[in-house]
Scaffold this motif. Structure first.
Motif, PDB file in Angstrom:
ATOM      1  N   ALA A  79      -6.965   6.662   2.262  1.00  0.00           N
ATOM      2  CA  ALA A  79      -5.566   6.308   2.011  1.00  0.00           C
ATOM      3  C   ALA A  79      -4.625   7.337   2.629  1.00  0.00           C
ATOM      4  O   ALA A  79      -3.577   6.973   3.180  1.00  0.00           O
ATOM      5  CB  ALA A  79      -5.318   6.189   0.512  1.00  0.00           C
ATOM      6  N   ASP A  80      -4.972   8.614   2.530  1.00  0.00           N
ATOM      7  CA  ASP A  80      -4.137   9.648   3.153  1.00  0.00           C
ATOM      8  C   ASP A  80      -4.007   9.409   4.658  1.00  0.00           C
ATOM      9  O   ASP A  80      -2.920   9.516   5.237  1.00  0.00           O
ATOM     10  CB  ASP A  80      -4.741  11.033   2.910  1.00  0.00           C
ATOM     11  N   GLU A  81      -5.120   9.075   5.279  1.00  0.00           N
ATOM     12  CA  GLU A  81      -5.113   8.832   6.727  1.00  0.00           C
ATOM     13  C   GLU A  81      -4.282   7.599   7.065  1.00  0.00           C
ATOM     14  O   GLU A  81      -3.478   7.615   8.007  1.00  0.00           O
ATOM     15  CB  GLU A  81      -6.550   8.654   7.219  1.00  0.00           C
ATOM     16  N   LEU A  82      -4.461   6.528   6.279  1.00  0.00           N
ATOM     17  CA  LEU A  82      -3.710   5.305   6.542  1.00  0.00           C
ATOM     18  C   LEU A  82      -2.211   5.524   6.334  1.00  0.00           C
ATOM     19  O   LEU A  82      -1.389   5.066   7.140  1.00  0.00           O
ATOM     20  CB  LEU A  82      -4.219   4.186   5.629  1.00  0.00           C
ATOM     21  N   ALA A  83      -1.841   6.232   5.273  1.00  0.00           N
ATOM     22  CA  ALA A  83      -0.424   6.491   5.010  1.00  0.00           C
ATOM     23  C   ALA A  83       0.205   7.295   6.135  1.00  0.00           C
ATOM     24  O   ALA A  83       1.347   7.042   6.537  1.00  0.00           O
ATOM     25  CB  ALA A  83      -0.266   7.224   3.683  1.00  0.00           C
TER      26      ALA A  83
ATOM     27  N   PHE B  50       0.830  -1.203   0.000  1.00  0.00           N
ATOM     28  CA  PHE B  50       0.000   0.000   0.000  1.00  0.00           C
ATOM     29  C   PHE B  50       0.865   1.253   0.000  1.00  0.00           C
ATOM     30  O   PHE B  50       0.637   2.191  -0.780  1.00  0.00           O
ATOM     31  CB  PHE B  50      -0.927   0.006   1.221  1.00  0.00           C
ATOM     32  N   LEU B  51       1.877   1.290   0.873  1.00  0.00           N
ATOM     33  CA  LEU B  51       2.707   2.493   0.978  1.00  0.00           C
ATOM     34  C   LEU B  51       3.503   2.717  -0.302  1.00  0.00           C
ATOM     35  O   LEU B  51       3.700   3.862  -0.731  1.00  0.00           O
ATOM     36  CB  LEU B  51       3.648   2.366   2.181  1.00  0.00           C
ATOM     37  N   ALA B  52       3.942   1.633  -0.938  1.00  0.00           N
ATOM     38  CA  ALA B  52       4.660   1.775  -2.209  1.00  0.00           C
ATOM     39  C   ALA B  52       3.743   2.331  -3.292  1.00  0.00           C
ATOM     40  O   ALA B  52       4.155   3.182  -4.095  1.00  0.00           O
ATOM     41  CB  ALA B  52       5.232   0.425  -2.641  1.00  0.00           C
ATOM     42  N   VAL B  53       2.480   1.871  -3.334  1.00  0.00           N
ATOM     43  CA  VAL B  53       1.518   2.415  -4.300  1.00  0.00           C
ATOM     44  C   VAL B  53       1.249   3.883  -3.991  1.00  0.00           C
ATOM     45  O   VAL B  53       1.219   4.735  -4.889  1.00  0.00           O
ATOM     46  CB  VAL B  53       0.205   1.607  -4.276  1.00  0.00           C
ATOM     47  N   TYR B  54       1.084   4.197  -2.732  1.00  0.00           N
ATOM     48  CA  TYR B  54       0.785   5.572  -2.315  1.00  0.00           C
ATOM     49  C   TYR B  54       1.897   6.525  -2.736  1.00  0.00           C
ATOM     50  O   TYR B  54       1.642   7.629  -3.218  1.00  0.00           O
ATOM     51  CB  TYR B  54       0.589   5.609  -0.802  1.00  0.00           C
ATOM     52  N   ARG B  55       3.137   6.086  -2.575  1.00  0.00           N
ATOM     53  CA  ARG B  55       4.270   6.966  -2.857  1.00  0.00           C
ATOM     54  C   ARG B  55       4.613   7.022  -4.346  1.00  0.00           C
ATOM     55  O   ARG B  55       5.058   8.068  -4.839  1.00  0.00           O
ATOM     56  CB  ARG B  55       5.489   6.514  -2.050  1.00  0.00           C
ATOM     57  N   SER B  56       4.429   5.926  -5.048  1.00  0.00           N
ATOM     58  CA  SER B  56       4.790   5.912  -6.462  1.00  0.00           C
ATOM     59  C   SER B  56       3.668   6.416  -7.355  1.00  0.00           C
ATOM     60  O   SER B  56       3.912   6.847  -8.480  1.00  0.00           O
ATOM     61  CB  SER B  56       5.181   4.501  -6.900  1.00  0.00           C
ATOM     62  N   GLY B  57       2.423   6.341  -6.861  1.00  0.00           N
ATOM     63  CA  GLY B  57       1.293   6.821  -7.640  1.00  0.00           C
ATOM     64  C   GLY B  57       0.786   5.850  -8.686  1.00  0.00           C
ATOM     65  O   GLY B  57      -0.029   6.223  -9.524  1.00  0.00           O
ATOM     66  N   SER B  58       1.249   4.586  -8.627  1.00  0.00           N
ATOM     67  CA  SER B  58       0.759   3.601  -9.589  1.00  0.00           C
ATOM     68  C   SER B  58       1.048   2.202  -9.075  1.00  0.00           C
ATOM     69  O   SER B  58       1.973   1.977  -8.286  1.00  0.00           O
ATOM     70  CB  SER B  58       1.403   3.791 -10.957  1.00  0.00           C
ATOM     71  N   PHE B  59       0.259   1.237  -9.544  1.00  0.00           N
ATOM     72  CA  PHE B  59       0.511  -0.154  -9.203  1.00  0.00           C
ATOM     73  C   PHE B  59       1.795  -0.645  -9.873  1.00  0.00           C
ATOM     74  O   PHE B  59       2.554  -1.416  -9.294  1.00  0.00           O
ATOM     75  CB  PHE B  59      -0.671  -1.028  -9.636  1.00  0.00           C
ATOM     76  N   THR B  60       2.031  -0.193 -11.094  1.00  0.00           N
ATOM     77  CA  THR B  60       3.246  -0.598 -11.805  1.00  0.00           C
ATOM     78  C   THR B  60       4.493  -0.083 -11.099  1.00  0.00           C
ATOM     79  O   THR B  60       5.468  -0.820 -10.905  1.00  0.00           O
ATOM     80  CB  THR B  60       3.216  -0.078 -13.252  1.00  0.00           C
ATOM     81  N   GLY B  61       4.464   1.195 -10.703  1.00  0.00           N
ATOM     82  CA  GLY B  61       5.605   1.766  -9.990  1.00  0.00           C
ATOM     83  C   GLY B  61       5.860   1.065  -8.670  1.00  0.00           C
ATOM     84  O   GLY B  61       7.012   0.812  -8.294  1.00  0.00           O
ATOM     85  N   ALA B  62       4.796   0.720  -7.947  1.00  0.00           N
ATOM     86  CA  ALA B  62       4.958   0.003  -6.684  1.00  0.00           C
ATOM     87  C   ALA B  62       5.574  -1.365  -6.922  1.00  0.00           C
ATOM     88  O   ALA B  62       6.436  -1.822  -6.158  1.00  0.00           O
ATOM     89  CB  ALA B  62       3.604  -0.132  -5.990  1.00  0.00           C
ATOM     90  N   GLY B  63       5.144  -2.039  -8.000  1.00  0.00           N
ATOM     91  CA  GLY B  63       5.719  -3.332  -8.308  1.00  0.00           C
ATOM     92  C   GLY B  63       7.203  -3.248  -8.582  1.00  0.00           C
ATOM     93  O   GLY B  63       7.981  -4.108  -8.146  1.00  0.00           O
ATOM     94  N   GLN B  64       7.648  -2.181  -9.274  1.00  0.00           N
ATOM     95  CA  GLN B  64       9.074  -1.998  -9.548  1.00  0.00           C
ATOM     96  C   GLN B  64       9.847  -1.743  -8.274  1.00  0.00           C
ATOM     97  O   GLN B  64      10.984  -2.192  -8.111  1.00  0.00           O
ATOM     98  CB  GLN B  64       9.265  -0.849 -10.537  1.00  0.00           C
ATOM     99  N   LEU B  65       9.246  -1.019  -7.347  1.00  0.00           N
ATOM    100  CA  LEU B  65       9.903  -0.755  -6.064  1.00  0.00           C
ATOM    101  C   LEU B  65      10.081  -2.024  -5.248  1.00  0.00           C
ATOM    102  O   LEU B  65      11.103  -2.209  -4.581  1.00  0.00           O
ATOM    103  CB  LEU B  65       9.088   0.254  -5.249  1.00  0.00           C
ATOM    104  N   LEU B  66       9.081  -2.891  -5.295  1.00  0.00           N
ATOM    105  CA  LEU B  66       9.042  -4.052  -4.411  1.00  0.00           C
ATOM    106  C   LEU B  66       9.479  -5.341  -5.087  1.00  0.00           C
ATOM    107  O   LEU B  66       9.580  -6.381  -4.425  1.00  0.00           O
ATOM    108  CB  LEU B  66       7.617  -4.229  -3.868  1.00  0.00           C
TER     109      LEU B  66
END
Length: 301
Positions: A66-70, A14-30
């Motif tokens: 999501a803002d609150e959870l992040a 979730f945090l990776a998606v929140y910070r990268s702004g995309s599911f693809t970007g989060a996947g690359q991070l993780l």
């Protein structure tokens, strides 16, 4: 939302998606596939009972939930990541530092300043390009540090001022002899008779200089365009015409007399550059060394 009952791996994703702004970007991070990230976010939304991201044609936008959870999970997850630390490569070598930014600054200022670190064992992977695409790539995990010509929008990136670059209107002596005095008397219209050498067809740096210094719109077309300011510098130094350049880039030519300022306003246009980093990633210690070196170097601009 009670985050204590949510799966830790789902929260990391979730945090990776929140910070990268995309599911693809989060996947690359993780190191996960995009379908895996999508499935995990659906699972998390089902567990939470609330929608976390609005799906957009390009990327996702966080909801208020999501803002609150992040805000609640970012610091604990970052601390946990810091404890885990970066993974060294075989043989004990640190991972390369991925640095990106404008080719001119990296080649003329950053790389010479970083040479001592390289001699001490720091490894670099350098990419060049325009600010917005490079920031998108930073969010997606392709870079560790980006030198940006504007402060990034949003809250997913950490930016600190790197330094101010002053813009100067210059020409070789042969053109300066013809243009300096008429420019002081008649104004910038006299420059229309001389070739303008610039970075791009839309004259981004020159247009800004005209607005800031002369208070009018630039209507002079480019005689030469070169998508690298070092090429602009070389052409103008050789006598091709006049241009507007960052002072740091042409300081040696100004000092030697190979270039001459055509106009020296009391309030020259200045642009602030930023050193941008993606927060929350277990930091390669060499990233901090490169960052500190660049910040120190910028003080000499």
């Amino acid at each position: 939302m009670d985050s204590s009952s949510l799966d830790l791996n789902l929260l990391r994703t979730f945090l990776a998606v929140y910070r990268s702004g995309s599911f693809t970007g989060a996947g690359q991070l993780l190191g996960l596939s995009q379908p895996t990230v999508t499935t995990q976010m659906r699972t998390l939304e089902r567990q939470a009972g609330r929608e976390l991201f609005e799906r957009l044609p390009r990327g996702v936008a966080p909801t208020a939930v999501a803002d609150e959870l992040a805000a609640r999970v970012a610091a604990p997850l970052d601390e946990l990541a810091a404890v885990a630390g970066p993974h060294p490569l075989p043989g004990g070598r640190a991972e390369p530092v991925h640095l990106a930014g404008p080719a001119e600054f990296l080649c003329t200022s950053a790389l010479p300043a970083l040479a001592p670190l390289v001699a001490e064992g720091v490894r670099l992977r350098v990419a060049t390009g325009l600010t917005e695409p490079l920031l998108d790539e930073l969010r997606a995990g392709r870079h560790d540090l980006v030198v940006a010509t504007a402060r990034p929008r949003g809250r997913t990136l950490s930016a600190v001022p790197l330094g101010d670059e002053e813009f100067v209107l210059v020409a070789a002596p042969v053109w300066a002899e013809r243009l300096r005095e008429p420019l002081a008397v008649e104004g910038p219209v006299v420059l229309h008779s001389a070739p303008l050498v610039t970075y791009a067809e839309d004259l981004p740096i020159a247009r800004r200089y005209w607005r800031h210094v002369f208070g009018r719109r630039l209507s002079c077309p480019a005689a030469v365009t070169v998508p690298d300011l070092r090429g602009v510098l070389a052409a103008v130094t050789a006598g091709a015409g006049f241009t507007v350049l960052p002072r740091y880039l042409c300081a040696d030519q100004l000092a030697s007399g190979a270039l001459v300022p055509l106009h020296e306003p009391e309030d020259p246009p200045i642009n602030t550059a930023f050193l941008v980093q993606r927060p929350g990633r277990p930091e390669n210690p060499d990233v901090a060394r490169v960052r500190d070196c660049l910040l120190h170097t910028a003080r000499s601009w």
